[in-house]
Enzyme design. Structure first.
Site, PDB file in Angstrom:
ATOM      1  N   SER A 140      35.494 -28.537  89.744  1.00 48.95           N
ATOM      2  CA  SER A 140      36.640 -27.691  90.087  1.00 48.95           C
ATOM      3  C   SER A 140      37.822 -28.195  89.255  1.00 48.95           C
ATOM      4  O   SER A 140      37.659 -28.483  88.059  1.00 48.95           O
ATOM      5  CB  SER A 140      36.892 -27.776  91.597  1.00 48.95           C
ATOM      6  OG  SER A 140      38.038 -27.079  91.977  1.00 48.95           O
ATOM      7  N   TYR A 154      42.265 -18.758  86.700  1.00 47.34           N
ATOM      8  CA  TYR A 154      41.659 -20.094  86.620  1.00 47.34           C
ATOM      9  C   TYR A 154      41.716 -20.793  87.984  1.00 47.34           C
ATOM     10  O   TYR A 154      40.702 -21.290  88.483  1.00 47.34           O
ATOM     11  CB  TYR A 154      42.383 -20.920  85.558  1.00 47.34           C
ATOM     12  CG  TYR A 154      41.756 -22.277  85.329  1.00 47.34           C
ATOM     13  CD1 TYR A 154      40.556 -22.396  84.636  1.00 47.34           C
ATOM     14  CD2 TYR A 154      42.350 -23.434  85.825  1.00 47.34           C
ATOM     15  CE1 TYR A 154      39.974 -23.628  84.430  1.00 47.34           C
ATOM     16  CE2 TYR A 154      41.771 -24.685  85.626  1.00 47.34           C
ATOM     17  CZ  TYR A 154      40.579 -24.772  84.920  1.00 47.34           C
ATOM     18  OH  TYR A 154      39.995 -26.002  84.732  1.00 47.34           O
ATOM     19  N   LYS A 158      38.605 -21.864  90.528  1.00 44.84           N
ATOM     20  CA  LYS A 158      38.344 -23.267  90.865  1.00 44.84           C
ATOM     21  C   LYS A 158      38.460 -23.505  92.370  1.00 44.84           C
ATOM     22  O   LYS A 158      37.757 -24.344  92.935  1.00 44.84           O
ATOM     23  CB  LYS A 158      39.311 -24.178  90.094  1.00 44.84           C
ATOM     24  CG  LYS A 158      39.054 -24.173  88.583  1.00 44.84           C
ATOM     25  CD  LYS A 158      37.685 -24.725  88.260  1.00 44.84           C
ATOM     26  CE  LYS A 158      37.338 -24.678  86.800  1.00 44.84           C
ATOM     27  NZ  LYS A 158      36.029 -25.244  86.488  1.00 44.84           N
TER      28      LYS A 158
HETATM   29  N1  LIG Z   1      40.230 -30.052  80.296  1.00 47.34           N
HETATM   30  C1  LIG Z   1      40.862 -30.129  81.467  1.00 47.34           C
HETATM   31  O1  LIG Z   1      42.056 -30.512  81.551  1.00 47.34           O
HETATM   32  C2  LIG Z   1      40.135 -29.771  82.737  1.00 47.34           C
HETATM   33  C3  LIG Z   1      40.759 -30.073  83.939  1.00 47.34           C
HETATM   34  C4  LIG Z   1      40.115 -29.744  85.127  1.00 47.34           C
HETATM   35  C5  LIG Z   1      38.871 -29.144  85.098  1.00 47.34           C
HETATM   36  N2  LIG Z   1      38.294 -28.859  83.897  1.00 47.34           N
HETATM   37  C6  LIG Z   1      36.986 -28.206  83.907  1.00 47.34           C
HETATM   38  O2  LIG Z   1      36.058 -29.010  83.226  1.00 47.34           O
HETATM   39  C7  LIG Z   1      35.017 -28.188  82.696  1.00 47.34           C
HETATM   40  C8  LIG Z   1      34.809 -28.542  81.225  1.00 47.34           C
HETATM   41  O3  LIG Z   1      35.986 -28.171  80.526  1.00 47.34           O
HETATM   42  P1  LIG Z   1      36.439 -28.847  79.160  1.00 47.34           P
HETATM   43  O4  LIG Z   1      37.873 -29.148  79.299  1.00 47.34           O
HETATM   44  O5  LIG Z   1      35.488 -29.899  78.754  1.00 47.34           O
HETATM   45  O6  LIG Z   1      36.361 -27.560  78.199  1.00 47.34           O
HETATM   46  P2  LIG Z   1      35.586 -27.272  76.828  1.00 47.34           P
HETATM   47  O7  LIG Z   1      35.646 -28.434  75.922  1.00 47.34           O
HETATM   48  O8  LIG Z   1      36.113 -25.956  76.383  1.00 47.34           O
HETATM   49  O9  LIG Z   1      34.072 -27.120  77.312  1.00 47.34           O
HETATM   50  C9  LIG Z   1      33.643 -26.001  78.034  1.00 47.34           C
HETATM   51  C10 LIG Z   1      32.130 -26.026  78.020  1.00 47.34           C
HETATM   52  O10 LIG Z   1      31.682 -24.916  78.807  1.00 47.34           O
HETATM   53  C11 LIG Z   1      30.773 -24.149  78.016  1.00 47.34           C
HETATM   54  N3  LIG Z   1      30.849 -22.750  78.406  1.00 47.34           N
HETATM   55  C12 LIG Z   1      31.927 -21.924  78.366  1.00 47.34           C
HETATM   56  N4  LIG Z   1      31.578 -20.689  78.751  1.00 47.34           N
HETATM   57  C13 LIG Z   1      30.241 -20.739  79.019  1.00 47.34           C
HETATM   58  C14 LIG Z   1      29.290 -19.799  79.442  1.00 47.34           C
HETATM   59  N5  LIG Z   1      29.610 -18.508  79.661  1.00 47.34           N
HETATM   60  N6  LIG Z   1      28.011 -20.197  79.632  1.00 47.34           N
HETATM   61  C15 LIG Z   1      27.672 -21.481  79.394  1.00 47.34           C
HETATM   62  N7  LIG Z   1      28.509 -22.423  79.001  1.00 47.34           N
HETATM   63  C16 LIG Z   1      29.785 -22.051  78.805  1.00 47.34           C
HETATM   64  C17 LIG Z   1      31.185 -24.388  76.579  1.00 47.34           C
HETATM   65  O11 LIG Z   1      30.098 -24.206  75.675  1.00 47.34           O
HETATM   66  P3  LIG Z   1      29.776 -22.850  74.886  1.00 47.34           P
HETATM   67  O12 LIG Z   1      31.085 -22.268  74.448  1.00 47.34           O
HETATM   68  O13 LIG Z   1      28.894 -23.313  73.771  1.00 47.34           O
HETATM   69  O14 LIG Z   1      29.049 -21.989  75.839  1.00 47.34           O
HETATM   70  C18 LIG Z   1      31.545 -25.865  76.631  1.00 47.34           C
HETATM   71  O15 LIG Z   1      30.396 -26.663  76.504  1.00 47.34           O
HETATM   72  C19 LIG Z   1      35.462 -26.738  82.938  1.00 47.34           C
HETATM   73  O16 LIG Z   1      34.841 -26.243  84.101  1.00 47.34           O
HETATM   74  C20 LIG Z   1      36.950 -26.876  83.174  1.00 47.34           C
HETATM   75  O17 LIG Z   1      37.471 -25.825  83.945  1.00 47.34           O
HETATM   76  C21 LIG Z   1      38.894 -29.153  82.714  1.00 47.34           C
END
Ligand SMILES: NC(=O)c1ccc[n+]([C@@H]2O[C@H](COP(=O)([O-])OP(=O)(O)OC[C@H]3O[C@@H](n4cnc5c(N)ncnc54)[C@H](OP(=O)(O)O)[C@@H]3O)[C@@H](O)[C@H]2O)c1
Length: 255
Positions: A140, A154, A158
Site C-alpha cells: 500500500s 492513487y 492504496k
Molecule cells: N516510490 C514510492 O515512493 C512508493 C511509496 C509508497 C508505495 N509505493 C508502491 O510501491 C510499488 C512499487 O513502486 P515503485 O516506486 O518501485 O515504482 P516503479 O519503479 O515504477 O515500479 C513499478 C513496477 O510495477 C510494474 N507494473 C506497473 N504496471 C503494471 C501492470 N499493469 N502489470 C504488472 N506490473 C506492472 C512495473 O513493471 P512494468 O512496467 O514492466 O509492468 C514495475 O516493475 C507500487 O505499488 C507503488 O505504489 C511506492
C-alpha cells in the site's frame, strides 16, 4: 526442473524496477528462489545472468484473463509459494485545474493498483496454501495516512488495498496464512521521478527494500516506514484543517 519442497520461494510482482527490483535482489542474496513478474523484463535481464534462482514470469496484473496462465507458469517452477509480495503499481495525478479533468484515470489506476492486486491474490492463493508457513504481502502506501492533493486515484487505490488485506487477514486465519500490508513512504524510483512536490525523508529503493525485507521476518499485520513520515501524517490526520491550509492550492480568481 521444479524447485525442492525445502527451497524457500517468493513471487514478487512489479519486480522489473524500483522497490520490487531491489526486493528481488535482497531475497536472492538470502538464498530464496525468486519468481519475478512485471509486463516487461527490464533490469531483470541483467540480474538473471548473475543469479540462478531468478525466473521472469510476464504478467499484466490488470488483465484478469491472464490469471490461470500465470498460475500455470509459476507451477512449472514450484508446487508452493512461501511468500508473495504483491508490489506492482502505478501512479497518476488528477489535475483539477484542467478544463476537463481526466476522470478515466481513476479507472486506470484502480485497475492496476487495486484490481491488479486482487488478480494476483487469485493467482497465488492456491500455491500459498501448499506452503508450511505462508505469507501474503501487499504494498500500500503511507499516502493512506493523510490526504494528499491530486492523489484521489492513487490514495483511494492504496486505501482499498489496505482494507482488502485487513479483511483477507481475518478470512485466511484458518489457513495459517499471515497477511502483511506495507506502507512505504517516499522512495526514489521511476514512479516518483515525475513528482514535482517536496518528498520528505526520501529513501533509496535499496534502503526501502532492506527495511521491508527485515520487517517482514516478524510478519506484522502492517509496517509503515519511515516513522518520521508517519508522525507528520499523524499530524495531518488529527489536524485536518491545518493540513489542508498547508497543502491546498491558492484560491483561483474567477475573473
Ligand atoms: N516510490 C514510492 O515512493 C512508493 C511509496 C509508497 C508505495 N509505493 C508502491 O510501491 C510499488 C512499487 O513502486 P515503485 O516506486 O518501485 O515504482 P516503479 O519503479 O515504477 O515500479 C513499478 C513496477 O510495477 C510494474 N507494473 C506497473 N504496471 C503494471 C501492470 N499493469 N502489470 C504488472 N506490473 C506492472 C512495473 O513493471 P512494468 O512496467 O514492466 O509492468 C514495475 O516493475 C507500487 O505499488 C507503488 O505504489 C511506492
Amino acid at each position: 526442473m521444479k524447485t525442492s519442497n525445502t527451497q524457500k520461494v517468493v513471487w514478487i510482482t512489479g519486480a522489473s524496477s524500483g522497490i520490487g527490483l531491489s526486493l528481488a535482489k535482497r531475497y536472492l542474496d538470502n538464498d530464496w528462489q525468486v519468481l519475478a513478474s512485471a509486463r516487461t523484463q527490464g533490469a531483470l535481464t541483467s540480474l538473471m545472468r548473475v543469479y540462478d534462482k531468478l525466473e521472469f514470469i510476464p504478467f499484466d496484473v490488470a488483465d484478469a484473463s491472464q490469471v490461470d496462465e500465470v498460475r500455470s507458469t509459476i507451477m512449472t517452477f514450484t508446487d508452493h509459494l512461501d511468500c508473495a509480495v504483491l508490489n506492482a503499481g502505478t501512479c497518476e495525478y488528477l489535475d483539477m485545474s484542467a478544463a476537463e479533468p481526466d476522470w478515466k484515470m481513476m479507472e486506470r489506476v484502480m485497475s492496476v493498483n487495486f484490481f491488479g492486486l486482487v488478480n494476483c491474490v487469485e493467482v497465488c492463493l492456491p500455491l500459498l496454501k501448499q506452503a508450511d508457513k505462508p505469507h501474503l504481502v501487499g504494498v500500500s502506501s503511507q499516502a493512506v495516512q493523510a490526504a494528499f492533493p491530486q492523489a484521489q486515484a492513487y490514495g483511494a487505490s492504496k486505501a482499498a488495498i489496505r482494507y482488502f488485506l485487513d479483511s483477507l487477514r481475518i478470512d485466511l486465519t484458518p489457513f495459517n496464512i499471515d497477511v502483511t500490508c506495507l506502507l512505504p513512504g517516499f522512495v526514489d524510483t521511476p514512479l516518483t521521478k515525475k513528482n514535482t512536490f517536496p518528498m520528505p525523508f526520501l529513501m533509496s529503493a535499496e534502503d526501502a527494500a532492506k527495511r521491508m525485507f527485515d520487517a517482514l521476518d516478524a510478519r506484522p499485520d502492517e509496517y509503515a516506514f519511515p516513522k518520521r513520515l508517519s508522525a507528520v501524517l499523524w499530524f495531518g490526520r488529527h489536524f485536518p484543517k491545518m493540513w489542508r491550509s498547508m497543502l491546498a492550492p491558492k484560491h483561483q480568481d474567477k475573473s
